[in-house]
Design an enzyme around this catalytic site. Structure first.
Site, PDB file in Angstrom:
ATOM      1  N   HIS A  52       0.817  -1.224   0.000  1.00 22.54           N
ATOM      2  CA  HIS A  52       0.000   0.000   0.000  1.00 22.54           C
ATOM      3  C   HIS A  52       0.852   1.277   0.000  1.00 22.54           C
ATOM      4  O   HIS A  52       0.705   2.108  -0.905  1.00 22.54           O
ATOM      5  CB  HIS A  52      -0.978  -0.040   1.182  1.00 22.54           C
ATOM      6  N   HIS A  76       3.817   6.861   5.325  1.00 26.39           N
ATOM      7  CA  HIS A  76       2.616   7.585   5.771  1.00 26.39           C
ATOM      8  C   HIS A  76       1.791   6.855   6.828  1.00 26.39           C
ATOM      9  O   HIS A  76       1.073   7.498   7.590  1.00 26.39           O
ATOM     10  CB  HIS A  76       1.742   8.005   4.584  1.00 26.39           C
ATOM     11  N   GLU A  80       0.832   5.976  12.540  1.00 26.74           N
ATOM     12  CA  GLU A  80      -0.506   5.534  12.910  1.00 26.74           C
ATOM     13  C   GLU A  80      -0.561   4.034  13.212  1.00 26.74           C
ATOM     14  O   GLU A  80      -1.210   3.619  14.156  1.00 26.74           O
ATOM     15  CB  GLU A  80      -1.468   5.905  11.767  1.00 26.74           C
ATOM     16  N   ASP A  81       0.131   3.242  12.405  1.00 30.23           N
ATOM     17  CA  ASP A  81      -0.078   1.785  12.485  1.00 30.23           C
ATOM     18  C   ASP A  81       1.099   0.983  13.023  1.00 30.23           C
ATOM     19  O   ASP A  81       1.001  -0.243  13.146  1.00 30.23           O
ATOM     20  CB  ASP A  81      -0.434   1.226  11.089  1.00 30.23           C
ATOM     21  N   ASP A 143      -3.263   8.370  -1.121  1.00 30.58           N
ATOM     22  CA  ASP A 143      -3.573   7.277  -0.194  1.00 30.58           C
ATOM     23  C   ASP A 143      -5.009   6.802  -0.418  1.00 30.58           C
ATOM     24  O   ASP A 143      -5.270   5.618  -0.594  1.00 30.58           O
ATOM     25  CB  ASP A 143      -3.381   7.809   1.239  1.00 30.58           C
ATOM     26  N   ASP A 263     -21.737  16.285 -24.456  1.00 28.25           N
ATOM     27  CA  ASP A 263     -20.294  16.116 -24.350  1.00 28.25           C
ATOM     28  C   ASP A 263     -19.913  14.710 -23.903  1.00 28.25           C
ATOM     29  O   ASP A 263     -18.927  14.504 -23.229  1.00 28.25           O
ATOM     30  CB  ASP A 263     -19.690  17.173 -23.418  1.00 28.25           C
TER      31      ASP A 263
HETATM   32 MN    MN Z   1      -2.733   4.551   3.922  1.00 27.83          MN
END
Ligand code: MN
Length: 746
Positions: A52, A76, A80-81, A143, A263
């Site tokens: 990811h 990133h 957090e993880d 993300d 269009d």
């Molecule tokens: Mn992520």
């Protein structure tokens, strides 16, 4: 090689060669760090988690962002993880990278539960405001894009939730940043989960229509390319089909059939400069019939998000309409990548300064004054300051409140409800107790502690709070809760202003009628309400006193006119049409040959009486009324009872012209004056003194004190003419406390 390294190599191949070897090493270190920290974590797809961040980094590379952003994309989810901290990342990869990762983590932590529409704009703004650095938003969009692309592995409720969030928050932000390519993909991916049936329908119908028109479209493209080549125009022509979500919206929201969408197909002609755009437009309109009203010049007038192009719709040979979009390469980059396009330009155009580009208002807002900085410094300092004057915070329920920058818990409490503010005894921000003057910051979760026994706001709160809403509500509270106090303060302020205007409160309360009229004029029910309003600041005491002075003057005038009219009517009802000029009724004071001082036209020497309603004196323009048996009654021409408009039709012939004789002023004439004054000791004495110095003969002087400290003085005088009475009025007006001197009938 494992799948992680395989994907990593794929990423590396896409990083442009302009990135230095040092930076390539940092990127590699970031990959190793993230790979190690995510360890054995798996995605819902069963793949290693590191896939990811690598995919997000690829999206970041496609946007053209620099090495710090690529590194931040790889890291990133670490804060957090995993057990990685901000400090770890700052130490290993530098503070700028750590700030980016931290910013993305904060956005990740925001929980968007399903919201009402009015909350959405606030959520979007908060998202933008929280990011501070626009690169944080771009990484977060990358993300989300990858998560949406792999949403099939999530549970159905999760799919719906993420799809809705993407449609409501992320796609509009991509749009606002001008990033059409990401926006379209996010919308189409969201729609697949939000309305799968409709999505399939549109997709299928579109496939049928396009395959039926495939040959036509290929022909048109060739046709256009050939013509432009003949004209010597260097360009590239691309055909495209509108993205599903925009067709869906037109079909469902605007209730159109696919055939009615002009269009559905578009050709993009991309050229090197702006003049060529208009040349191409000329050629296209020469080749095909343009559809009226469909030409749009977004080059001359760019869209608010910076989008530029010429749009026109034309009818092809088989009667099929299609759109042609004409733009330069630069405009194309901006249309696809929006704000990120600026990094792309900088990469390819080292010699160009940002300031020389055709810029857009919103970009200017973002750029601050960084035009001359080198690219890395430029991106580092690029801030999202669009909402610098607002701060966005959460209620404990997850609703977003937009408040003015610098807002405090007081502003927050009153933005929830007046009752919350009025009963506030404490506040928590992110779980910690804070003082009431603590400024709130974006993303804070604010909780207000209330108590039934709270004392209510303090006046200091009005100085601490930043929003007008809070200030007004606090003022309202004081208005209501401190009524007694307000009335007392208001009364004192009002009386002091009245004094200034030469009035007293008694003048206002002279009679119920006067008071009622005054209050009605000022729009208050009672005098206390007026005081209370002055007390809490809802009405200025000066203004109230001013209005009251005006009103008293007006009322006084009306009252007198009415009294005289009533007297006239009463007299008429009693069979009289004449008013005694003075003293005993029916006894003129001036009578005889010429002693009356009046000549009546056509009647010679006749009996005259001076009307009591207006007591004319020589010098006043006059008219006469022939009474039944009492001679001619003389009125001033401006007397309301002599007003031609009010004369009865059957009496018209009885009104006659009269004039003063040349020697009229040799006699004395009764006349009367009314004086309105503030009552005080010695008022009557002062009036008498003034009359005495004027050598005026006073027949009667009666002063009536009103219970409210207001006085009315009636004077009956003998004067010889108008100039004498003017002098008297003038003199009387100068007496302290006197505010109005009028002749009867005025
Ligand atoms: Mn992520």
């Amino acid at each position: 090689m494992d799948i992680a390294h395989e994907r990593y190599l794929h990423l590396i191949k896409q990083i442009p060669s302009t990135v230095s070897m040092d930076d390539m090493e940092r990127i590699h270190a970031a990959f190793e760090y993230a790979n190690e920290h995510h360890g054995s974590q798996l995605r819902k797809s069963g793949e290693p988690y590191i896939i990811h961040p690598i995919a997000v980094a690829e999206n970041v590379v496609e946007l053209g962002l620099g090495s710090d952003s690529i590194i931040a994309a790889l890291l990133h989810d670490c804060i957090e993880d995993t057990d990685a901290t901000y400090e770890d990342i700052a130490r290993l990869f530098g503070t700028p990278v750590a700030d980016l990762v931290d910013g993305v983590s904060k956005l990740t932590r925001i929980q968007y539960t399903s919201k009402e529409d009015e909350q959405m704009e606030n959520l979007r703004k908060m998202f933008m405001a929280m990011a501070r650095d626009v690169r944080v938003i771009l990484i977060k969009l990358c993300d989300r894009l990858h998560n949406m692309r792999t949403l099939q592995y999530q549970s159905t409720p999760k799919q719906k939730e993420k799809a809705l969030e993407t449609m409501e928050i992320y796609a509009p932000i991509a749009h606002r940043l001008g990033m059409q390519k990401i926006k379209w993909e996010l919308e189409d991916l969201s729609l697949q989960y939000l309305d799968p049936v409709a999505y399939d329908e549109v997709e299928q119908e579109l496939a049928e229509v396009t395959s039926a028109h495939a040959e036509f479209l290929a022909n048109m493209q060739q046709h256009i390319e050939k013509r432009l080549a003949e004209e010597g125009i260097q360009c590239q022509v691309f055909g495209r089909v509108k993205h599903i979500y925009s067709i869906y919206r037109k079909m469902y929201a605007q209730n159109k059939t696919m055939k009615e969408i002009f269009d559905l197909y578009a050709f993009r002609v991309i050229v090197s400069d702006i003049p060529t755009c208009y040349n191409v437009l000329g050629c296209i309109h020469d080749m095909f019939k343009p559809v009226l009203g469909r030409f749009k010049d977004y080059i001359g007038t760019p869209k608010p998000n910076g989008y530029q192009s010429l749009h026109t719709t034309v009818i092809g040979r088989e009667g099929i309409p299609f759109e042609v979009q004409i733009r330069t390469w630069e405009m194309h980059q901006t249309a696809e990548y929006g704000v990120a396009a600026h990094w792309k330009y900088k990469q390819g155009m080292a010699n160009r300064e940002l300031g020389t580009e055709q810029e857009f208002e919103w970009v200017r807002k973002l750029l601050e004054s960084q035009q001359d900085a080198d690219p890395d410094e430029f991106v580092h300092t690029l801030r999202v300051d669009m909402f610098a004057d607002e701060v966005f915070v959460f209620t404990p329920n997850g609703d977003v409140k937009s408040l003015p920058a610098g807002a405090t818990p007081i502003d927050f409490a009153y933005s929830i409800h007046s009752a919350v503010g009025n009963h506030m005894t404490g506040a928590r921000v992110n779980g910690r107790l804070v003082t009431f003057d603590t400024p709130l910051t974006n993303g804070d979760i604010v909780e207000i502690i209330t108590s039934r026994s709270a004392k209510g706001p303090s006046r200091d709160w009005m100085k601490i709070c930043k929003s007008n809403e809070a200030r007004n509500k606090i003022r309202q509270w004081f208005k209501r809760e401190r009524r007694e106090e307000n009335i007392a303060t208001g009364r004192a302020m009002f009386e002091s202003e009245l004094k200034h205007a030469g009035l007293t409160i008694a003048a206002v309360t002279a009679s119920d009628q006067v008071l009622d009229t005054l209050l009605k004029q000022l729009r208050f029910g009672t005098l206390d309400e007026l005081y209370a309003a002055i007390g809490y600041g809802g009405m200025s005491a000066q203004k109230a006193a001013g209005r009251i002075k005006e009103e008293l003057t007006r009322l006084g005038r009306l009252e007198r006119q009415k009294a005289e009219q009533d007297a006239l009517q009463a007299a008429a009802a009693a069979g009289e049409t004449i008013f005694p000029s003075s003293g005993k009724p029916g006894q003129p004071i001036s009578q005889g040959k010429s002693s009356s001082g009046i000549i009546v036209e056509g009647l010679g020497n006749c009996m005259v009486k001076f009307a009591k309603c207006c007591t004319p004196v020589p010098g006043d323009p006059v008219v006469g009324f022939i009474t039944k048996g009492y001679g001619v009654s003389i009125h001033r021409a401006d007397c309301p009872n002599a007003d031609p408009a009010r004369r009865k039709p059957e009496e018209r012939g009885r009104w006659v012209k009269v004039a003063w004789t040349a020697d009229a002023a040799e006699s004395a004439y009764h006349t009367s004056l009314d004086i309105s004054a503030k009552d005080r000791d010695g008022l009557a004495l002062d009036i008498a003194m003034a009359l005495s110095t004027q050598k005026v003969k006073v027949n009667n002087l009666s002063a009536r004190s009103q219970p409210d400290g207001y006085a009315v003085v009636f004077l009956e005088l003998s004067v010889k003419d108008r100039s004498e009475i003017s002098a008297v009025i003038n003199k009387l007006s100068q007496i302290p406390g006197v505010f109005l001197v009028r002749r009867a009938g005025e």
